[in-house]
Write a protein that holds these residues in place. Structure first.
Motif, PDB file in Angstrom:
ATOM      1  N   THR A 180       0.808  -1.223   0.000  1.00  0.00           N
ATOM      2  CA  THR A 180       0.000   0.000   0.000  1.00  0.00           C
ATOM      3  C   THR A 180       0.842   1.274   0.000  1.00  0.00           C
ATOM      4  O   THR A 180       0.298   2.363  -0.076  1.00  0.00           O
ATOM      5  CB  THR A 180      -0.925   0.025   1.226  1.00  0.00           C
ATOM      6  N   LEU A 181       2.148   1.143   0.091  1.00  0.00           N
ATOM      7  CA  LEU A 181       3.024   2.308   0.198  1.00  0.00           C
ATOM      8  C   LEU A 181       3.616   2.685  -1.152  1.00  0.00           C
ATOM      9  O   LEU A 181       3.881   1.826  -1.984  1.00  0.00           O
ATOM     10  CB  LEU A 181       4.155   2.012   1.195  1.00  0.00           C
ATOM     11  N   SER A 182       3.856   3.974  -1.339  1.00  0.00           N
ATOM     12  CA  SER A 182       4.490   4.428  -2.578  1.00  0.00           C
ATOM     13  C   SER A 182       5.986   4.142  -2.553  1.00  0.00           C
ATOM     14  O   SER A 182       6.600   3.928  -3.592  1.00  0.00           O
ATOM     15  CB  SER A 182       4.243   5.923  -2.787  1.00  0.00           C
TER      16      SER A 182
ATOM     17  N   ALA B 286      10.385   1.964  -4.588  1.00  0.00           N
ATOM     18  CA  ALA B 286       9.023   1.452  -4.732  1.00  0.00           C
ATOM     19  C   ALA B 286       8.983  -0.020  -4.312  1.00  0.00           C
ATOM     20  O   ALA B 286       9.901  -0.776  -4.632  1.00  0.00           O
ATOM     21  CB  ALA B 286       8.570   1.590  -6.183  1.00  0.00           C
ATOM     22  N   PRO B 287       7.934  -0.426  -3.598  1.00  0.00           N
ATOM     23  CA  PRO B 287       7.810  -1.829  -3.199  1.00  0.00           C
ATOM     24  C   PRO B 287       7.870  -2.795  -4.387  1.00  0.00           C
ATOM     25  O   PRO B 287       8.452  -3.877  -4.272  1.00  0.00           O
ATOM     26  CB  PRO B 287       6.456  -1.894  -2.504  1.00  0.00           C
ATOM     27  N   ALA B 288       7.312  -2.410  -5.523  1.00  0.00           N
ATOM     28  CA  ALA B 288       7.346  -3.282  -6.705  1.00  0.00           C
ATOM     29  C   ALA B 288       8.782  -3.500  -7.175  1.00  0.00           C
ATOM     30  O   ALA B 288       9.151  -4.603  -7.587  1.00  0.00           O
ATOM     31  CB  ALA B 288       6.501  -2.687  -7.831  1.00  0.00           C
ATOM     32  N   ASP B 289       9.618  -2.470  -7.081  1.00  0.00           N
ATOM     33  CA  ASP B 289      11.021  -2.615  -7.463  1.00  0.00           C
ATOM     34  C   ASP B 289      11.759  -3.509  -6.473  1.00  0.00           C
ATOM     35  O   ASP B 289      12.583  -4.338  -6.869  1.00  0.00           O
ATOM     36  CB  ASP B 289      11.706  -1.247  -7.549  1.00  0.00           C
ATOM     37  N   LEU B 290      11.451  -3.356  -5.187  1.00  0.00           N
ATOM     38  CA  LEU B 290      12.049  -4.218  -4.173  1.00  0.00           C
ATOM     39  C   LEU B 290      11.705  -5.680  -4.450  1.00  0.00           C
ATOM     40  O   LEU B 290      12.572  -6.554  -4.409  1.00  0.00           O
ATOM     41  CB  LEU B 290      11.569  -3.810  -2.773  1.00  0.00           C
ATOM     42  N   LEU B 291      10.455  -5.921  -4.764  1.00  0.00           N
ATOM     43  CA  LEU B 291      10.000  -7.282  -5.062  1.00  0.00           C
ATOM     44  C   LEU B 291      10.725  -7.848  -6.284  1.00  0.00           C
ATOM     45  O   LEU B 291      11.203  -8.980  -6.257  1.00  0.00           O
ATOM     46  CB  LEU B 291       8.489  -7.254  -5.313  1.00  0.00           C
ATOM     47  N   GLN B 292      10.823  -7.053  -7.319  1.00  0.00           N
ATOM     48  CA  GLN B 292      11.468  -7.511  -8.552  1.00  0.00           C
ATOM     49  C   GLN B 292      12.954  -7.806  -8.326  1.00  0.00           C
ATOM     50  O   GLN B 292      13.465  -8.841  -8.759  1.00  0.00           O
ATOM     51  CB  GLN B 292      11.305  -6.469  -9.654  1.00  0.00           C
TER      52      GLN B 292
END
Length: 161
Positions: free
Chosen positions: A122-124, A140-146
């Motif tokens: 939920t965080l930017s 960004a959390p999506a970048d961390l995940l990737q």
């Protein structure tokens, strides 16, 4: 420049670098980082290493808000294991190449299975260790995940979701 920062530059991922003074008497590096950086502590995430099924070398990474406590049963389930225990700090340091209190989820010496707590979704941006005490990265959390090849899951104690 730490391996975490080198990875972000190499992958051309947007991030911000944040430095702050560290007091070794602080009980929680993450809460101290939040205070020093002036950001809400629920946006600062800690990187914890766990071992599975009593094997000190079968490791996984859990990334969760510094305001929360890791639920080991949830950590095991999220990693597809029967049980999880906190990893020995010396093994964590040797495996990641970072010191406890400065373990980054990025640029570790050995790629480990990684789970990020769902609160990050939920965080930017989230703040994680940049690879040494007194250095955090926001991304960004999506970048961390990737970059960690991770996935989101519920990891925290008393988490209703």
């Amino acid at each position: 420049m730490t391996p975490a920062v080198q990875l972000l530059k190499r992958q051309k991922v947007a991030y911000e670098l944040h430095t702050f003074n560290v007091d070794d008497s602080d009980e929680s590096y993450g809460l101290a980082a939040a205070k020093a950086l002036g950001v809400p502590p629920e946006r600062v995430f800690k990187t914890l290493l766990v071992c599975f099924n009593g094997d000190p070398k079968a490791l996984g990474v859990c990334i969760l808000p510094v305001t929360h406590t890791l639920n080991l049963k949830r950590a095991a389930k999220a990693h597809g294991q029967k049980s999880a225990q906190m990893a020995d700090p010396a093994i964590a340091e040797k495996t990641t190449g970072y010191v406890v209190g400065g373990i980054s989820p990025l640029g570790q010496k050995k790629a480990l299975p990684t789970v990020v707590d769902h609160h990050a979704e939920t965080l930017s941006a989230v703040y994680v260790s940049g690879g040494k005490r007194g250095l955090d990265l926001s991304l960004a959390p999506a970048d961390l995940l990737q970059l960690t090849r991770g996935r989101f899951a519920s990891l925290c104690v008393a988490d209703a979701t």
